[in-house]
Design a protein around this motif. Sequence first.
Motif, short mmCIF file in Angstrom:
data_model
loop_
_atom_site.label_atom_id
_atom_site.label_comp_id
_atom_site.label_asym_id
_atom_site.label_seq_id
_atom_site.Cartn_x
_atom_site.Cartn_y
_atom_site.Cartn_z
N ASP A 127 -16.95 40.57 27.70
CA ASP A 127 -16.49 41.96 27.65
C ASP A 127 -17.53 42.94 28.21
N ASN A 128 -18.40 42.45 29.11
CA ASN A 128 -19.38 43.29 29.78
C ASN A 128 -19.24 43.14 31.30
N PRO A 129 -18.13 43.66 31.86
CA PRO A 129 -17.87 43.45 33.29
C PRO A 129 -18.90 44.12 34.20
N ARG A 130 -19.49 45.23 33.77
CA ARG A 130 -20.51 45.89 34.62
C ARG A 130 -21.72 44.99 34.81
N ALA A 131 -22.19 44.38 33.74
CA ALA A 131 -23.34 43.48 33.86
C ALA A 131 -22.98 42.27 34.70
N ARG A 132 -21.81 41.71 34.46
CA ARG A 132 -21.41 40.54 35.26
C ARG A 132 -21.33 40.89 36.74
N ALA A 133 -20.81 42.07 37.06
CA ALA A 133 -20.72 42.49 38.47
C ALA A 133 -22.13 42.60 39.08
N LEU A 134 -23.08 43.11 38.32
CA LEU A 134 -24.46 43.18 38.81
C LEU A 134 -24.98 41.78 39.12
N GLY A 157 -28.01 50.43 7.58
CA GLY A 157 -28.82 49.32 7.11
C GLY A 157 -28.03 48.06 6.80
N SER A 158 -26.71 48.16 6.85
CA SER A 158 -25.89 46.98 6.60
C SER A 158 -26.01 46.01 7.79
N VAL A 159 -25.82 44.74 7.50
CA VAL A 159 -25.92 43.73 8.55
C VAL A 159 -24.55 43.08 8.71
N ARG A 160 -24.13 42.97 9.96
CA ARG A 160 -22.87 42.28 10.23
C ARG A 160 -23.09 41.27 11.33
N ARG A 161 -22.27 40.27 11.36
CA ARG A 161 -22.34 39.20 12.35
C ARG A 161 -21.54 39.60 13.58
N HIS A 162 -22.16 39.51 14.75
CA HIS A 162 -21.48 39.79 16.01
C HIS A 162 -21.22 38.46 16.69
N GLU A 163 -19.96 38.17 16.97
CA GLU A 163 -19.58 36.94 17.65
C GLU A 163 -18.91 37.29 18.95
N THR A 164 -19.23 36.53 20.00
CA THR A 164 -18.73 36.84 21.33
C THR A 164 -18.61 35.56 22.15
N MET A 165 -17.93 35.67 23.26
CA MET A 165 -17.86 34.58 24.22
C MET A 165 -18.64 35.02 25.46
N CYS A 166 -19.46 34.12 25.97
CA CYS A 166 -20.29 34.43 27.14
C CYS A 166 -19.93 33.56 28.33
N VAL A 167 -20.08 34.14 29.51
CA VAL A 167 -19.97 33.41 30.76
C VAL A 167 -21.37 32.97 31.14
N LEU A 168 -21.54 31.68 31.41
CA LEU A 168 -22.83 31.15 31.84
C LEU A 168 -22.92 31.28 33.35
#
Length: 173
Positions: A127-134, A157-168
Amino acid sequence: MLRGVTTHGDTTGATVSIPVRVRDLLPQDLPACTWSGSATHLRHVERELARAAAGEVDYLAVCTPVGVPVAIGGVDYQVSEDAGTLWQLAVLPALQSSGLGTLLVRAAEGRIRDRGLHRAELAVEEDNPRARALYERLGYVAYGREPDAWDEEGPDGSVRRHETMCVLMGKSL
């Protein structure tokens, strides 16, 4: 040299050019890097600087003439024995799309070559198309996908888990 930075909302079209240089990120730089992530993230970066001192990683900063980091990122040499893995790349939001990310990636690639390695790899969130385009403009090619996750600290100060899918992605140097 950072060129062509136009202030958002500026109707005059003014352009400002300032010289920048790439150097190792230092522990004393961390208070100026709050734009790059949460306090939890900066504690993680601080631990990575200890790994840099041991030669396991390089952690770079693109800095203004007064030494303030405006882009940071690392190269991990422990992930793959055949490649340097770029990670935690970040550019000060107000200066994104000004060439700093390109400068940072190229400097990281130079560090990888200096180690005698001939491949750079990275993972970019889907979900980061700008970075991928770079990365694609810089010659990186997708070769797979994998999930990633980390804890994020909220403003309260609360902590939450961030889960994502990455393109290698990878690139021969």
